[in-house]
Design a protein around this motif. Structure first.
Motif, PDB file in Angstrom:
ATOM      1  N   ASN A  42       6.922 -10.604 -12.839  1.00 13.98           N
ATOM      2  CA  ASN A  42       6.411 -11.367 -13.973  1.00 13.98           C
ATOM      3  C   ASN A  42       5.703 -10.545 -15.038  1.00 13.98           C
ATOM      4  O   ASN A  42       5.524 -11.031 -16.157  1.00 13.98           O
ATOM      5  N   TYR A  43       5.289  -9.320 -14.689  1.00 13.37           N
ATOM      6  CA  TYR A  43       4.542  -8.511 -15.647  1.00 13.37           C
ATOM      7  C   TYR A  43       5.184  -7.142 -15.813  1.00 13.37           C
ATOM      8  O   TYR A  43       5.874  -6.637 -14.926  1.00 13.37           O
ATOM      9  N   ASN A  44       4.922  -6.559 -16.973  1.00  8.86           N
ATOM     10  CA  ASN A  44       5.575  -5.319 -17.348  1.00  8.86           C
ATOM     11  C   ASN A  44       4.700  -4.117 -16.979  1.00  8.86           C
ATOM     12  O   ASN A  44       4.073  -3.506 -17.831  1.00  8.86           O
ATOM     13  N   TYR A  45       4.661  -3.781 -15.701  1.00  6.79           N
ATOM     14  CA  TYR A  45       3.797  -2.694 -15.244  1.00  6.79           C
ATOM     15  C   TYR A  45       4.427  -1.324 -15.503  1.00  6.79           C
ATOM     16  O   TYR A  45       5.630  -1.126 -15.317  1.00  6.79           O
ATOM     17  N   GLY A  46       3.574  -0.380 -15.898  1.00 13.38           N
ATOM     18  CA  GLY A  46       4.046   0.993 -16.035  1.00 13.38           C
ATOM     19  C   GLY A  46       4.231   1.651 -14.688  1.00 13.38           C
ATOM     20  O   GLY A  46       5.056   2.557 -14.537  1.00 13.38           O
ATOM     21  N   LEU A  47       3.472   1.162 -13.678  1.00 16.65           N
ATOM     22  CA  LEU A  47       3.517   1.777 -12.356  1.00 16.65           C
ATOM     23  C   LEU A  47       2.825   0.851 -11.362  1.00 16.65           C
ATOM     24  O   LEU A  47       1.911   0.103 -11.727  1.00 16.65           O
ATOM     25  N   ALA A  48       3.247   0.920 -10.087  1.00 18.31           N
ATOM     26  CA  ALA A  48       2.602   0.157  -9.019  1.00 18.31           C
ATOM     27  C   ALA A  48       2.160   1.107  -7.910  1.00 18.31           C
ATOM     28  O   ALA A  48       2.909   2.013  -7.522  1.00 18.31           O
ATOM     29  N   ILE A  49       0.942   0.903  -7.424  1.00 17.19           N
ATOM     30  CA  ILE A  49       0.423   1.662  -6.285  1.00 17.19           C
ATOM     31  C   ILE A  49       0.295   0.679  -5.132  1.00 17.19           C
ATOM     32  O   ILE A  49      -0.423  -0.318  -5.231  1.00 17.19           O
ATOM     33  N   ILE A  50       1.007   0.937  -4.040  1.00 17.31           N
ATOM     34  CA  ILE A  50       1.119  -0.053  -2.974  1.00 17.31           C
ATOM     35  C   ILE A  50       0.762   0.563  -1.626  1.00 17.31           C
ATOM     36  O   ILE A  50       1.293   1.615  -1.244  1.00 17.31           O
ATOM     37  N   GLU A  51      -0.134  -0.104  -0.898  1.00 10.09           N
ATOM     38  CA  GLU A  51      -0.475   0.299   0.464  1.00 10.09           C
ATOM     39  C   GLU A  51       0.734   0.086   1.374  1.00 10.09           C
ATOM     40  O   GLU A  51       1.413  -0.942   1.292  1.00 10.09           O
ATOM     41  N   LEU A  52       1.001   1.050   2.244  1.00 10.85           N
ATOM     42  CA  LEU A  52       2.181   0.962   3.102  1.00 10.85           C
ATOM     43  C   LEU A  52       2.115  -0.224   4.059  1.00 10.85           C
ATOM     44  O   LEU A  52       3.112  -0.903   4.289  1.00 10.85           O
ATOM     45  N   MET A  53       0.944  -0.485   4.617  1.00  7.59           N
ATOM     46  CA  MET A  53       0.817  -1.561   5.612  1.00  7.59           C
ATOM     47  C   MET A  53      -0.070  -2.679   5.078  1.00  7.59           C
ATOM     48  O   MET A  53      -1.290  -2.674   5.264  1.00  7.59           O
ATOM     49  N   LEU A  54       0.530  -3.627   4.398  1.00 12.06           N
ATOM     50  CA  LEU A  54      -0.189  -4.807   3.926  1.00 12.06           C
ATOM     51  C   LEU A  54      -0.088  -5.912   4.984  1.00 12.06           C
ATOM     52  O   LEU A  54       0.791  -5.866   5.849  1.00 12.06           O
ATOM     53  N   PRO A  55      -0.963  -6.920   4.929  1.00 12.68           N
ATOM     54  CA  PRO A  55      -0.997  -7.930   5.997  1.00 12.68           C
ATOM     55  C   PRO A  55       0.313  -8.670   6.224  1.00 12.68           C
ATOM     56  O   PRO A  55       0.661  -9.004   7.366  1.00 12.68           O
ATOM     57  N   ASP A  56       1.068  -8.958   5.154  1.00 11.25           N
ATOM     58  CA  ASP A  56       2.249  -9.801   5.301  1.00 11.25           C
ATOM     59  C   ASP A  56       3.568  -9.037   5.354  1.00 11.25           C
ATOM     60  O   ASP A  56       4.563  -9.554   5.851  1.00 11.25           O
ATOM     61  N   MET A  57       3.598  -7.805   4.838  1.00 15.59           N
ATOM     62  CA  MET A  57       4.827  -7.018   4.856  1.00 15.59           C
ATOM     63  C   MET A  57       4.500  -5.561   4.589  1.00 15.59           C
ATOM     64  O   MET A  57       3.447  -5.246   4.020  1.00 15.59           O
ATOM     65  N   ASP A  58       5.412  -4.683   5.014  1.00 14.71           N
ATOM     66  CA  ASP A  58       5.129  -3.267   4.799  1.00 14.71           C
ATOM     67  C   ASP A  58       5.739  -2.779   3.495  1.00 14.71           C
ATOM     68  O   ASP A  58       6.567  -3.453   2.861  1.00 14.71           O
ATOM     69  N   GLY A  59       5.299  -1.590   3.102  1.00 15.33           N
ATOM     70  CA  GLY A  59       5.732  -1.033   1.820  1.00 15.33           C
ATOM     71  C   GLY A  59       7.222  -0.786   1.741  1.00 15.33           C
ATOM     72  O   GLY A  59       7.811  -0.860   0.658  1.00 15.33           O
ATOM     73  N   PHE A  60       7.854  -0.484   2.890  1.00 16.37           N
ATOM     74  CA  PHE A  60       9.297  -0.267   2.887  1.00 16.37           C
ATOM     75  C   PHE A  60      10.027  -1.529   2.427  1.00 16.37           C
ATOM     76  O   PHE A  60      10.966  -1.469   1.619  1.00 16.37           O
ATOM     77  N   ASP A  61       9.613  -2.678   2.960  1.00 17.94           N
ATOM     78  CA  ASP A  61      10.245  -3.946   2.571  1.00 17.94           C
ATOM     79  C   ASP A  61       9.973  -4.275   1.099  1.00 17.94           C
ATOM     80  O   ASP A  61      10.842  -4.814   0.410  1.00 17.94           O
ATOM     81  N   ILE A  62       8.768  -3.943   0.652  1.00 21.47           N
ATOM     82  CA  ILE A  62       8.429  -4.197  -0.756  1.00 21.47           C
ATOM     83  C   ILE A  62       9.332  -3.386  -1.673  1.00 21.47           C
ATOM     84  O   ILE A  62       9.903  -3.902  -2.635  1.00 21.47           O
ATOM     85  N   ILE A  63       9.493  -2.106  -1.348  1.00 18.08           N
ATOM     86  CA  ILE A  63      10.341  -1.242  -2.176  1.00 18.08           C
ATOM     87  C   ILE A  63      11.783  -1.728  -2.138  1.00 18.08           C
ATOM     88  O   ILE A  63      12.456  -1.825  -3.174  1.00 18.08           O
ATOM     89  N   ASN A  64      12.290  -2.019  -0.935  1.00 18.73           N
ATOM     90  CA  ASN A  64      13.674  -2.484  -0.806  1.00 18.73           C
ATOM     91  C   ASN A  64      13.925  -3.735  -1.637  1.00 18.73           C
ATOM     92  O   ASN A  64      14.943  -3.844  -2.345  1.00 18.73           O
TER      93      ASN A  64
END
Length: 245
Positions: A42-64
């Motif tokens: 929904n937003y036009n981010y220049g960059l995202a910083i994401i923790e690998l192990m979040l409570p609901d899903m891991d960073g691998f799934d987020i990236i995929n």
């Protein structure tokens, strides 16, 4: 520059966000993977910083998920796991960098700036869609070399649409990105910006680029998308006045 920070460690979040904001970044924070994906859509981010192990899903799934839905936002993974195979997996899935925590905040800033310099979105000074060219360094727009004179808000509106080409943006998203939630005017101002943009681009020879998606928002389609989906409805003053709610 707007950055997304997805992290469920409050103390680490406060430390990093305070530093990012102090050097001029606008930082949005969330604590779940699903929220991170929704905000990147929904937003036009220049960059995202994401923790690998979040409570609901891991960073691998987020990236995929992000990459499979054509979200090209550069992503830095933060993790306390400092293992080669974990880093390799993150890069293989589409991460742009991987930083083991605890990390030096100045190193993180340096890596953010390096990614922004070489990324193809915000960091690229020139963006072209068909005959339309935008130079973000000089804040200029041309159509087939012909200059298009835009106000600051018109330029910012067009930039948002170009950076999210072929993706529908609602008026709420456009308004929030343009004013960052501060002293926002009535949402109908977005209709005014779109109306003026369409006229100026059409006068310069770039017609039918910005389309109204009724009940949803606005979209700037690339020539390839237009040819694949059929002609975009021609601009008219009636369309501007009847823009989506």
């Amino acid at each position: 520059m707007r950055i997304l920070f997805a992290q469920d460690n409050q103390s680490l979040t406060e430390e990093i966000v305070t530093k990012l904001n102090s050097i001029g970044f606008i930082t949005d924070v969330c604590s779940s993977g699903h929220d991170a994906l929704e905000m990147m859509r929904n937003y036009n981010y220049g960059l995202a910083i994401i923790e690998l192990m979040l409570p609901d899903m891991d960073g691998f799934d987020i990236i995929n998920t992000a990459r499979s839905t054509r979200l090209e936002t550069p992503i830095i993974i933060l993790s306390d796991i400092d293992k080669p195979h974990t880093k390799i997996k993150a890069f293989a899935n589409g991460a742009d960098d991987y930083i083991a925590t605890p990390c030096d905040i100045n190193e993180l800033i340096a890596r953010i700036q390096a990614i922004l310099r070489r990324s193809g979105g915000f960091a690229s000074s020139v963006t072209q869609i068909g005959d339309l060219t935008m130079d973000m360094n000089s804040q200029t727009v041309t159509v087939s070399g012909r200059p298009v004179h835009l106000t600051n808000k018109e330029f910012s509106t067009l930039k948002l649409l170009m950076m999210r080409k072929n993706i529908t943006l609602t008026k709420e998203i456009l308004l929030d990105n343009l004013y960052n939630g501060q002293d926002q005017p009535d949402i109908k101002i977005i209709d005014v910006f779109i109306c003026k943009l369409r006229k100026k681009l059409a006068d310069a020879g770039a017609r039918k680029l910005i389309t109204t998606i009724w009940g949803r928002g606005y979209i700037l389609k690339t020539p390839m998308a237009i040819s694949e989906q059929g002609a975009v409805p021609a601009y008219s003053s009636i369309n501007a006045q009847q823009a989506i709610a």
